[in-house]
Design a protein around this motif. Structure first.
Motif, short mmCIF file in Angstrom:
data_model
loop_
_atom_site.label_atom_id
_atom_site.label_comp_id
_atom_site.label_asym_id
_atom_site.label_seq_id
_atom_site.Cartn_x
_atom_site.Cartn_y
_atom_site.Cartn_z
N LYS A 89 83.17 39.44 35.91
CA LYS A 89 82.10 39.83 34.99
C LYS A 89 80.73 39.97 35.65
O LYS A 89 79.79 40.43 35.02
N LEU A 90 80.61 39.57 36.91
CA LEU A 90 79.32 39.65 37.57
C LEU A 90 78.93 41.10 37.87
O LEU A 90 77.81 41.52 37.58
N LYS A 91 79.86 41.87 38.42
CA LYS A 91 79.56 43.28 38.74
C LYS A 91 79.16 44.07 37.50
O LYS A 91 78.15 44.78 37.53
N PRO A 92 79.90 43.96 36.37
CA PRO A 92 79.47 44.68 35.18
C PRO A 92 78.08 44.26 34.69
O PRO A 92 77.31 45.10 34.20
N LEU A 93 77.75 42.99 34.85
CA LEU A 93 76.44 42.50 34.46
C LEU A 93 75.35 43.13 35.34
O LEU A 93 74.29 43.55 34.85
#
Length: 102
Positions: A89-93
């Motif tokens: 979920k870090l990359k989408p954030l």
């Protein structure tokens, strides 16, 4: 608290750190690995660093660094960032915050 929130929301990714904190460096490198260019505020180099550190702790960041803001939102410390990364979920954030592009 006002200066902390102001600094934390001026760029897509902001990390509050200390020059001697290895975990802060690791979190910065993780985020840079996605292609983001975080603004890093080293609390021990700032004249008001102690006040900012107290404000970060009031936000729930304990220990006070690293403290990460992404997309003008306080995300948390190293545990939260690592958890987001493990869950994918870090990359989408970072994308949503316009800190990186596809």
């Amino acid at each position: 608290m006002d200066i902390t929130m102001k600094l934390g929301t001026q760029n897509p990714v902001v990390i509050f750190s200390k020059t001697s904190c290895g975990i802060s460096h690791a979190i910065s490198q993780l985020i840079r690995g996605f292609g983001a260019n975080p603004v890093v505020h080293e609390l021990d180099d700032l004249p008001n660093g102690h006040d900012i550190e107290k404000a970060l702790m009031a936000l729930g960041c304990n220990p006070s660094v690293p403290a990460v803001f992404i997309g003008k939102e306080f995300v948390g410390g190293s545990n939260e960032i690592m958890s987001l990364n493990i869950k994918g979920k870090l990359k989408p954030l970072l994308l949503k915050a316009n800190a990186i592009w596809i």
